[in-house]
Design an enzyme around this catalytic site. Structure first.
Site, PDB file in Angstrom:
ATOM      1  N   GLY A  13       0.838  -1.196   0.000  1.00  0.00           N
ATOM      2  CA  GLY A  13       0.000   0.000   0.000  1.00  0.00           C
ATOM      3  C   GLY A  13       0.867   1.238   0.000  1.00  0.00           C
ATOM      4  N   GLY A  14       0.725   2.063   1.022  1.00  0.00           N
ATOM      5  CA  GLY A  14       1.511   3.282   1.097  1.00  0.00           C
ATOM      6  C   GLY A  14       1.219   4.215  -0.064  1.00  0.00           C
ATOM      7  N   ALA A  16       2.943   4.684  -2.819  1.00  0.00           N
ATOM      8  CA  ALA A  16       3.155   4.073  -4.138  1.00  0.00           C
ATOM      9  C   ALA A  16       1.971   3.208  -4.549  1.00  0.00           C
ATOM     10  CB  ALA A  16       4.442   3.251  -4.139  1.00  0.00           C
ATOM     11  N   SER A  42      -0.155  -5.240   3.645  1.00  0.00           N
ATOM     12  CA  SER A  42       0.156  -5.983   4.861  1.00  0.00           C
ATOM     13  C   SER A  42      -0.170  -5.167   6.103  1.00  0.00           C
ATOM     14  CB  SER A  42       1.639  -6.359   4.892  1.00  0.00           C
ATOM     15  OG  SER A  42       1.970  -6.949   6.139  1.00  0.00           O
ATOM     16  N   ILE A  48       7.040   3.735   5.241  1.00  0.00           N
ATOM     17  CA  ILE A  48       8.091   4.625   5.744  1.00  0.00           C
ATOM     18  C   ILE A  48       7.475   5.967   6.130  1.00  0.00           C
ATOM     19  CG2 ILE A  48      10.126   5.932   5.040  1.00  0.00           C
ATOM     20  CD1 ILE A  48      11.175   3.451   3.712  1.00  0.00           C
ATOM     21  N   ALA A  53       6.806  16.316   1.952  1.00  0.00           N
ATOM     22  CA  ALA A  53       6.712  17.489   1.083  1.00  0.00           C
ATOM     23  C   ALA A  53       6.626  17.029  -0.359  1.00  0.00           C
ATOM     24  CB  ALA A  53       7.918  18.414   1.277  1.00  0.00           C
ATOM     25  N   LYS A  81       3.148  24.651   0.304  1.00  0.00           N
ATOM     26  CA  LYS A  81       4.597  24.775   0.137  1.00  0.00           C
ATOM     27  C   LYS A  81       4.894  25.659  -1.074  1.00  0.00           C
ATOM     28  CE  LYS A  81       8.653  22.083  -1.263  1.00  0.00           C
ATOM     29  NZ  LYS A  81       9.162  20.747  -1.630  1.00  0.00           N
ATOM     30  N   GLU A 348      14.793  17.480  -2.922  1.00  0.00           N
ATOM     31  CA  GLU A 348      13.858  18.278  -3.716  1.00  0.00           C
ATOM     32  C   GLU A 348      12.445  17.668  -3.725  1.00  0.00           C
ATOM     33  OE1 GLU A 348      13.835  21.152  -5.153  1.00  0.00           O
ATOM     34  OE2 GLU A 348      15.919  21.814  -5.139  1.00  0.00           O
ATOM     35  N   GLY A 351       9.753  12.204  -4.246  1.00  0.00           N
ATOM     36  CA  GLY A 351       9.263  10.842  -4.082  1.00  0.00           C
ATOM     37  C   GLY A 351       7.903  10.618  -4.725  1.00  0.00           C
TER      38      GLY A 351
END
Length: 503
Positions: A13-14, A16, A42, A48, A53, A81, A348, A351
């Site tokens: 998941g997350g 991504a 899971s 993480i 940002a 931002k 920068e 991600g």
């Protein structure tokens, strides 16, 4: 005869997993269901979730997904931002710490000469920072104003902007929206991958459940659980050029009355740099450092000293970072994205941008029957994106004049690992950085305009023979000053806007 629906299994998941799921579901299933998408997430493996940002292009992703901007910000404790304020990346000048600001904007002012050349060839270059001279974001940042007026429409502002968002909350928000849109969610841990040569037949969970699919997307983070089963020796390390391979991340309370700042701060420390990212309820901060020169204990102590004894720390996490990317992101019927595909240090905030790029390429490359030519195309483009970002991050380091530690004394030599950049830096001593310099690259967000903020912020300025007409120069910068005053006048203080938004 109707073509059979295809099936995609996303493992992990997350950010991504859920960004990929919601994007591809919208692309393939908006006008009838053509692909069944399952996300296996899971409950035992956390995300993480410290990259909080974004760059400005991510708001276009959210808009394209039909998401309400105000709801997104409320659900993620989000803020705006305007850019990144860099501190101490060079030696102090006349006792003042080195600073420069990298916003997302470009002002196309200039008649005979572009605004950058106008600034470089005027006396302004000795009296103000480059960003102060050529942008509207700099006065907004100094006034602590965000990009919005009280009546700004969703995803629009007086200047381009990104976000500060809680990455864990964002994943939950996207998960809910994806499930509502028809994505299947399975809560389980994948224990085995059933392969036939370079093809995944199925993944098997701890419960013994078996999930087959036509396409598998690996969103399992640095583990690369699926992609590593298909191809060994499939990683290109960037640590020669980007030696920061560890991070310690802290979350601290905002002090009473402390309004979230509308920009990210990146402060150079002894063996790397520290980020500070303000949400409405707390600050995310961390130290990205070279683990060959500093232990985790030393890094945490230095970060805590940087924050000061009054900082109320809520959480501390230590991370190993695998810096580089896949040689092949797509092998057989498996595509790696997010940290499973590659990682560039978060200097920068790229991600989510890279996940967005990969999802877009999946959308185009899976529109027909994929063969090796399609996989080769995807891999070539993704490698190009990572290589371009690598050299842009190296640019921030290699121009330093700091010599107070072995890390900073070694930093200028990192450019030796990016030959194109090394050659361009010589040319940029005698000419401005211009669009044509990068137009043949894979650059997807950082153009000549962005390069100039770093180059001139780090005092790498060309010696130009050209001289601007003084009257024209005065008129251009008078116009820009009026625009800056108007931007501050018309926008809301960042804290006031967020208080109204999060009521």
């Amino acid at each position: 005869m109707a073509e059979a629906r295809k099936s995609m299994v996303i493992v992990g998941g997350g950010s991504a997993g859920w960004m990929t799921a919601i994007y591809l579901n919208r692309r393939f299933n908006l006008a009838g269901r053509h692909m069944d998408i399952t996300v296996i997430e899971s409950p035992d493996i956390g995300i993480i979730g410290v990259g909080e940002a974004t760059v400005h292009s991510v708001r276009f992703f959210f808009a394209q997904m039909g998401l309400d901007e105000a709801e997104l910000l409320k659900e993620t404790n989000g803020a705006f931002k305007l850019g990144i304020l860099f501190r101490n990346w060079m030696k102090p000048v006349d006792g003042r710490p080195h600073e420069y600001f990298h916003p997302f904007e470009h002002q196309p002012l200039g008649r005979t000469l572009d605004i950058s050349s106008q600034w470089l060839t005027s006396e302004r270059a000795g009296a103000e920072r480059y960003d102060e001279g050529v942008s509207l974001s700099a006065p907004l940042m100094k006034a602590r104003h965000g990009p919005k007026t009280m009546t700004s429409r969703a995803y629009q502002g007086v200047v381009p902007y990104g976000y500060h968002i809680d990455a864990t909350l964002m994943a939950r928000f996207l998960r809910r929206k994806a499930i509502e849109a028809g994505v299947r969610h399975v809560e389980a841990t994948v224990a085995d991958v059933d392969c036939d040569g370079a093809t995944i037949k199925a993944v098997v969970t701890n419960d013994g459940d078996r999930f087959e699919g036509d396409i598998f997307v690996d969103c399992t983070g640095f583990r690369g659980l699926l992609i590593d089963r298909l191809k060994a020796d499939n990683w290109e390390s960037f640590e020669d050029a980007l030696p920061c391979n560890r991070a310690v991340a802290l979350q601290r309370e905002l002090a009473p009355g402390e309004a979230p700042k509308p920009y990210t701060t990146a402060t150079a420390l002894t063996n790397g740099w520290a980020w500070q990212i303000d949400l409405v309820n707390r600050q995310g901060t961390g130290y990205v450092y070279d683990g060959n020169r500093l232990t985790p204990e030393e890094a945490e102590a230095e970060l805590r000293a940087f924050l000061g004894p009054e900082a109320k720390v809520l959480k501390c996490t230590h991370l190993d970072m695998k810096v580089g990317c896949r040689r092949e992101f797509w092998v057989g019927n498996c595509i790696a994205t997010g940290l499973a595909g590659g990682f560039i240090e978060p200097l920068e905030s790229t991600g989510l941008h890279l996940i967005n790029l990969a999802a877009g390429l999946m959308g185009t490359h899976l529109s027909g029957a994929p063969d090796q030519s399609v996989r080769d195309s995807f891999n070539r483009l993704m490698r190009g994106y990572y290589q371009d970002l690598k050299q842009f991050i190296v640019l921030h380091y290699c121009l330093t004049d700091r010599d107070d530690s072995d890390f900073w004394r070694a930093a200028p030599a990192t450019v030796d690992h990016t030959p194109w950049l090394k050659a361009q830096l010589e040319a940029w001593r005698r000419k401005i950085c211009e669009f044509s310099d990068l137009s043949g690259s894979f650059s997807t967000i950082f153009t000549d305009e962005n390069y100039r903020y770093i180059l001139y912020g780090m005092d790498h300025r060309p010696d130009l023979w050209t001289r601007a007409d003084p009257a024209e120069t005065e008129a251009i910068f008078a116009d820009l000053a009026r625009m800056g005053d108007m931007a501050v006048k018309n926008t809301a203080p960042h804290g006031d806007y967020l208080r109204q938004l999060h009521m």
